[in-house]
Design a protein around this motif. Structure first.
Motif, PDB file in Angstrom:
ATOM      1  N   PHE A  47       0.704  -1.117   0.015  1.00  0.00           N
ATOM      2  CA  PHE A  47      -0.044  -0.238   0.046  1.00  0.00           C
ATOM      3  C   PHE A  47       0.853   1.104   0.161  1.00  0.00           C
ATOM      4  O   PHE A  47       1.856   1.267   0.699  1.00  0.00           O
ATOM      5  CB  PHE A  47      -0.837   0.193   1.049  1.00  0.00           C
ATOM      6  CG  PHE A  47      -1.889  -0.844   1.305  1.00  0.00           C
ATOM      7  CD1 PHE A  47      -3.143  -0.655   0.642  1.00  0.00           C
ATOM      8  CD2 PHE A  47      -1.861  -1.972   1.921  1.00  0.00           C
ATOM      9  CE1 PHE A  47      -4.358  -1.453   0.629  1.00  0.00           C
ATOM     10  CE2 PHE A  47      -3.041  -3.011   2.053  1.00  0.00           C
ATOM     11  CZ  PHE A  47      -4.239  -2.839   1.195  1.00  0.00           C
ATOM     12  N   ILE A  64       1.808  -5.760   4.170  1.00  0.00           N
ATOM     13  CA  ILE A  64       0.997  -6.370   4.978  1.00  0.00           C
ATOM     14  C   ILE A  64       0.226  -7.556   4.247  1.00  0.00           C
ATOM     15  O   ILE A  64       0.001  -7.516   3.166  1.00  0.00           O
ATOM     16  CB  ILE A  64      -0.064  -5.563   5.410  1.00  0.00           C
ATOM     17  CG1 ILE A  64      -0.694  -5.979   6.900  1.00  0.00           C
ATOM     18  CG2 ILE A  64      -1.245  -4.930   4.612  1.00  0.00           C
ATOM     19  CD1 ILE A  64      -1.553  -4.939   7.714  1.00  0.00           C
ATOM     20  N   ASP A 100      -4.464 -10.274   7.161  1.00  0.00           N
ATOM     21  CA  ASP A 100      -4.426  -9.496   8.295  1.00  0.00           C
ATOM     22  C   ASP A 100      -5.883  -8.625   8.324  1.00  0.00           C
ATOM     23  O   ASP A 100      -6.293  -8.396   7.445  1.00  0.00           O
ATOM     24  CB  ASP A 100      -3.407  -8.536   8.533  1.00  0.00           C
ATOM     25  CG  ASP A 100      -2.092  -9.338   8.645  1.00  0.00           C
ATOM     26  OD1 ASP A 100      -1.955 -10.383   9.249  1.00  0.00           O
ATOM     27  OD2 ASP A 100      -0.865  -8.777   8.607  1.00  0.00           O
ATOM     28  N   MET A 149      -8.125  -5.374   9.392  1.00  0.00           N
ATOM     29  CA  MET A 149      -7.970  -3.799   9.194  1.00  0.00           C
ATOM     30  C   MET A 149      -7.460  -3.244  10.271  1.00  0.00           C
ATOM     31  O   MET A 149      -6.784  -2.296  10.020  1.00  0.00           O
ATOM     32  CB  MET A 149      -9.432  -3.406   8.645  1.00  0.00           C
ATOM     33  CG  MET A 149     -10.074  -3.693   7.494  1.00  0.00           C
ATOM     34  SD  MET A 149      -8.944  -3.303   6.124  1.00  0.00           S
ATOM     35  CE  MET A 149      -9.148  -1.571   6.020  1.00  0.00           C
ATOM     36  N   ASP A 176      -4.949  -4.337  12.011  1.00  0.00           N
ATOM     37  CA  ASP A 176      -3.381  -4.384  11.737  1.00  0.00           C
ATOM     38  C   ASP A 176      -2.944  -3.341  10.825  1.00  0.00           C
ATOM     39  O   ASP A 176      -1.701  -2.773  10.888  1.00  0.00           O
ATOM     40  CB  ASP A 176      -2.989  -5.588  11.180  1.00  0.00           C
ATOM     41  CG  ASP A 176      -3.334  -6.905  12.236  1.00  0.00           C
ATOM     42  OD1 ASP A 176      -3.279  -6.701  13.455  1.00  0.00           O
ATOM     43  OD2 ASP A 176      -3.840  -8.146  11.715  1.00  0.00           O
ATOM     44  N   LEU A 177      -3.813  -3.038   9.908  1.00  0.00           N
ATOM     45  CA  LEU A 177      -3.430  -1.983   8.787  1.00  0.00           C
ATOM     46  C   LEU A 177      -3.270  -0.725   9.472  1.00  0.00           C
ATOM     47  O   LEU A 177      -2.489   0.342   9.382  1.00  0.00           O
ATOM     48  CB  LEU A 177      -4.484  -2.049   7.535  1.00  0.00           C
ATOM     49  CG  LEU A 177      -4.309  -0.937   6.364  1.00  0.00           C
ATOM     50  CD1 LEU A 177      -2.899  -1.069   5.895  1.00  0.00           C
ATOM     51  CD2 LEU A 177      -5.194  -1.075   5.385  1.00  0.00           C
ATOM     52  N   HIS A 178      -4.639  -0.525  10.337  1.00  0.00           N
ATOM     53  CA  HIS A 178      -4.589   0.848  11.203  1.00  0.00           C
ATOM     54  C   HIS A 178      -3.437   0.759  12.002  1.00  0.00           C
ATOM     55  O   HIS A 178      -2.642   2.146  12.040  1.00  0.00           O
ATOM     56  CB  HIS A 178      -5.975   0.937  12.209  1.00  0.00           C
ATOM     57  CG  HIS A 178      -5.822   1.604  13.224  1.00  0.00           C
ATOM     58  ND1 HIS A 178      -6.035   2.992  13.479  1.00  0.00           N
ATOM     59  CD2 HIS A 178      -5.454   1.174  14.488  1.00  0.00           C
ATOM     60  CE1 HIS A 178      -5.886   3.424  14.891  1.00  0.00           C
ATOM     61  NE2 HIS A 178      -5.601   2.309  15.355  1.00  0.00           N
ATOM     62  N   ILE A 196      -8.249  -7.640   5.554  1.00  0.00           N
ATOM     63  CA  ILE A 196      -8.320  -7.026   4.261  1.00  0.00           C
ATOM     64  C   ILE A 196      -8.525  -7.416   2.990  1.00  0.00           C
ATOM     65  O   ILE A 196      -9.105  -6.581   2.200  1.00  0.00           O
ATOM     66  CB  ILE A 196      -6.511  -6.541   4.504  1.00  0.00           C
ATOM     67  CG1 ILE A 196      -6.120  -5.654   5.649  1.00  0.00           C
ATOM     68  CG2 ILE A 196      -6.119  -5.688   3.236  1.00  0.00           C
ATOM     69  CD1 ILE A 196      -4.762  -5.792   5.968  1.00  0.00           C
ATOM     70  N   TYR A 241      -8.586   6.833   5.036  1.00  0.00           N
ATOM     71  CA  TYR A 241      -8.550   6.529   6.514  1.00  0.00           C
ATOM     72  C   TYR A 241      -8.449   7.956   7.224  1.00  0.00           C
ATOM     73  O   TYR A 241      -7.787   8.672   6.661  1.00  0.00           O
ATOM     74  CB  TYR A 241      -7.090   5.813   6.443  1.00  0.00           C
ATOM     75  CG  TYR A 241      -6.610   5.711   8.091  1.00  0.00           C
ATOM     76  CD1 TYR A 241      -7.236   4.740   8.917  1.00  0.00           C
ATOM     77  CD2 TYR A 241      -5.657   6.164   8.698  1.00  0.00           C
ATOM     78  CE1 TYR A 241      -6.865   4.654  10.082  1.00  0.00           C
ATOM     79  CE2 TYR A 241      -5.098   6.142   9.768  1.00  0.00           C
ATOM     80  CZ  TYR A 241      -5.802   5.212  10.753  1.00  0.00           C
ATOM     81  OH  TYR A 241      -5.349   5.076  11.894  1.00  0.00           O
ATOM     82  N   PRO A 252       3.552  -6.949   9.284  1.00  0.00           N
ATOM     83  CA  PRO A 252       3.693  -5.871   8.399  1.00  0.00           C
ATOM     84  C   PRO A 252       5.060  -4.982   8.504  1.00  0.00           C
ATOM     85  O   PRO A 252       5.667  -5.262   9.495  1.00  0.00           O
ATOM     86  CB  PRO A 252       2.370  -4.781   8.922  1.00  0.00           C
ATOM     87  CG  PRO A 252       2.032  -5.183  10.094  1.00  0.00           C
ATOM     88  CD  PRO A 252       2.747  -6.483  10.542  1.00  0.00           C
TER      89      PRO A 252
END
Length: 172
Positions: A5, A23, A27, A29, A31-33, A83, A96, A123
């Motif tokens: 990303f 990532i 995983d 969202m 984890d992305l946050h 995700i 976001y 990640p």
């Protein structure tokens, strides 16, 4: 598979501020946050949400950090949303928003999907460009359509004339 990303700060200054990160597609969202907040130097303690976006960056369905919905409405939660259930080759963009008081806003776009590299921890923060400003960039909100003939004060009611109104002017 690994999702790469680019996360770009919605910034009004001339400097581009973005992070490239990797990532796992499986995983959450949340984890992305977490990697977004860490990569931009936030403590991650403020409210945040992702929004599904189209190719014109129009804000769609919310994926919330905490369920703040009323009247039994169901909201997708970051902690339980995987995700790849939202993002794939046909749907590559998210918005976001971090810290609802300051509205740090980021554009999140899937750049590519690659095989997992042996020996890499995910990640993974791949690239950093620019420094985040001390304060969130100012936002200007524009109405989609404005009615030039509308004036909220031209309703034909004289606010100083209490005789024609259906209440006692000394009610409190």
């Amino acid at each position: 598979m690994i999702y790469r990303f680019r996360v770009i700060l919605d910034n009004t200054s001339e400097d581009d501020v973005f992070r490239d990160l990797e990532i796992r597609e499986g995983d959450t969202m949340e984890d992305l946050h977490n990697i977004i907040t860490q990569s931009f130097g936030f403590d991650g303690m403020e409210m945040a949400s992702f929004y599904v976006s189209d190719d014109q960056w129009n804000q769609g369905e919310e994926i919330a950090m905490m369920d703040m919905s009323e009247s039994g409405a169901t909201v997708k939660m970051m902690s339980t949303t995987i995700i790849n259930s939202l993002i794939h080759e046909a749907a590559t963009r998210l918005i976001y928003v971090y810290d609802f008081m300051n509205l740090w806003t980021f554009y999140v776009e899937l750049g590519e999907i690659v095989e997992e590299a042996e020996g890499t921890d995910y990640p993974n923060l791949m690239f950093v460009n620019g420094q985040i400003p001390d304060e969130a960039p100012e936002k200007t909100f524009e109405a989609e359509e404005e009615d030039d003939d509308f004036n909220e004060f031209e309703d034909g009611i004289d606010d100083d004339d209490y005789q024609d109104m259906d209440f006692d002017e000394n009610w409190n």
